[in-house]
Design an enzyme around this catalytic site. Sequence first.
Site, mmCIF file in Angstrom:
data_model
loop_
_atom_site.group_PDB
_atom_site.id
_atom_site.type_symbol
_atom_site.label_atom_id
_atom_site.label_comp_id
_atom_site.label_asym_id
_atom_site.label_seq_id
_atom_site.Cartn_x
_atom_site.Cartn_y
_atom_site.Cartn_z
ATOM 1 N N ASP A 82 0.856 -1.191 0.000
ATOM 2 C CA ASP A 82 0.000 0.000 0.000
ATOM 3 C C ASP A 82 0.897 1.249 0.000
ATOM 4 O O ASP A 82 2.110 1.141 0.262
ATOM 5 C CB ASP A 82 -0.894 -0.070 1.256
ATOM 6 C CG ASP A 82 -2.132 0.788 1.153
ATOM 7 O OD1 ASP A 82 -2.519 1.174 0.038
ATOM 8 O OD2 ASP A 82 -2.741 1.083 2.216
ATOM 9 N N HIS A 83 0.299 2.411 -0.247
ATOM 10 C CA HIS A 83 0.991 3.714 -0.308
ATOM 11 C C HIS A 83 2.494 3.690 -0.038
ATOM 12 O O HIS A 83 2.934 3.747 1.104
ATOM 13 C CB HIS A 83 0.376 4.652 0.739
ATOM 14 C CG HIS A 83 -1.040 4.944 0.464
ATOM 15 N ND1 HIS A 83 -1.440 5.873 -0.467
ATOM 16 C CD2 HIS A 83 -2.165 4.421 0.977
ATOM 17 C CE1 HIS A 83 -2.747 5.911 -0.509
ATOM 18 N NE2 HIS A 83 -3.223 5.032 0.361
HETATM 19 P P1 13P Z 1 -9.317 3.291 5.667
HETATM 20 O O1 13P Z 1 -8.284 3.248 6.730
HETATM 21 O O2 13P Z 1 -10.134 4.552 5.697
HETATM 22 O O3 13P Z 1 -10.172 2.070 5.636
HETATM 23 O O4 13P Z 1 -8.552 3.364 4.249
HETATM 24 C C1 13P Z 1 -7.776 2.287 3.834
HETATM 25 C C2 13P Z 1 -6.965 2.619 2.637
HETATM 26 O O5 13P Z 1 -7.382 3.337 1.762
HETATM 27 C C3 13P Z 1 -5.632 2.000 2.533
HETATM 28 O O6 13P Z 1 -4.937 2.440 1.420
#
Ligand code: 13P
Length: 286
Positions: A82-83
């Site tokens: 992720d990110h």
């Molecule tokens: P939330 O923490 O709002 O569920 O978002 C998760 C997310 O977008 C991870 O990239």
Amino acid sequence: MTIAKTVDLVRAARQAGYAVPAVNIVDDLSMRAIIAAAEQAQSPIIIQTSVKTVKSMGAEIISGIFQHAASTVSVPVALHLDHCPDRAVITEVIRHGWSSVLFDASDRPLQQAWDETREVVAECHAAGVGVESEIENSVGVEDGVGSDEATHSYSNAKLVEVAQDTGTDLLAPALGTAHGLYKASPVLQYDRVAELGRLTDKPVVLHGGTGLSPEDFQRFIDNGVAKINISTTVKLAYMHAARDHIAKAEQTGKWEPVKMFDDINAAVQATVIEHIGEFGSKGAAA
Ligand code: 13P
């Protein structure tokens, strides 16, 4: 063993009109619970790791646990970073068999984000790894990455131009959602997803799933969203189960960590199964 390519799962979801749940883990317990939920609901699933989780657990250990957990189920499971604005971490997870990465260049000016995304796509694709790209930010800080301010925003035409030129696989545009718990009602941009769908066949990812209603999810899916990210809700389920278990232990005097793990496992599984139902992916892997 059904380790899948993220891009294949998301494309299939878009074709069939559902979204693949992409759920952030914090440890091996949450990873196993999320994969068990997917197996129970016969849903494809994407396991997501933040950079913080990669650093706290180590890429090699995550990869080993993931490969073992995925080998015990019949549903397709992908592993996604992720990110990640840090290209060294991307190189590291590629080496350890991640299925895909989100190169988060939303902290860079446009031309730099564009050039670096092209380089990351080349590096990832050479290793068979998919790329989600983000050049404008979903608001909110997640595991230390991101900003509470919208830093960059571009037209749909510009997003598509960058995506086509760089060869990225999945788009993560700003859609009015935010990471974490909402402080005010979000203004959700369903139309933006539909317009992007008219301009490109690259699937759109929805970030900031926590706090949206089943109707919100459905409307985003109807407009073309095919991967939905969930993190905060799962962290809350995890922590509330731990808190409740400890409160019970205080009363009964029974202190057994493994019993607490069972409660956490059950709470995380229930949360993920609920989202699988809301995203329409239940039974999609049957
Ligand atoms: P939330 O923490 O709002 O569920 O978002 C998760 C997310 O977008 C991870 O990239």
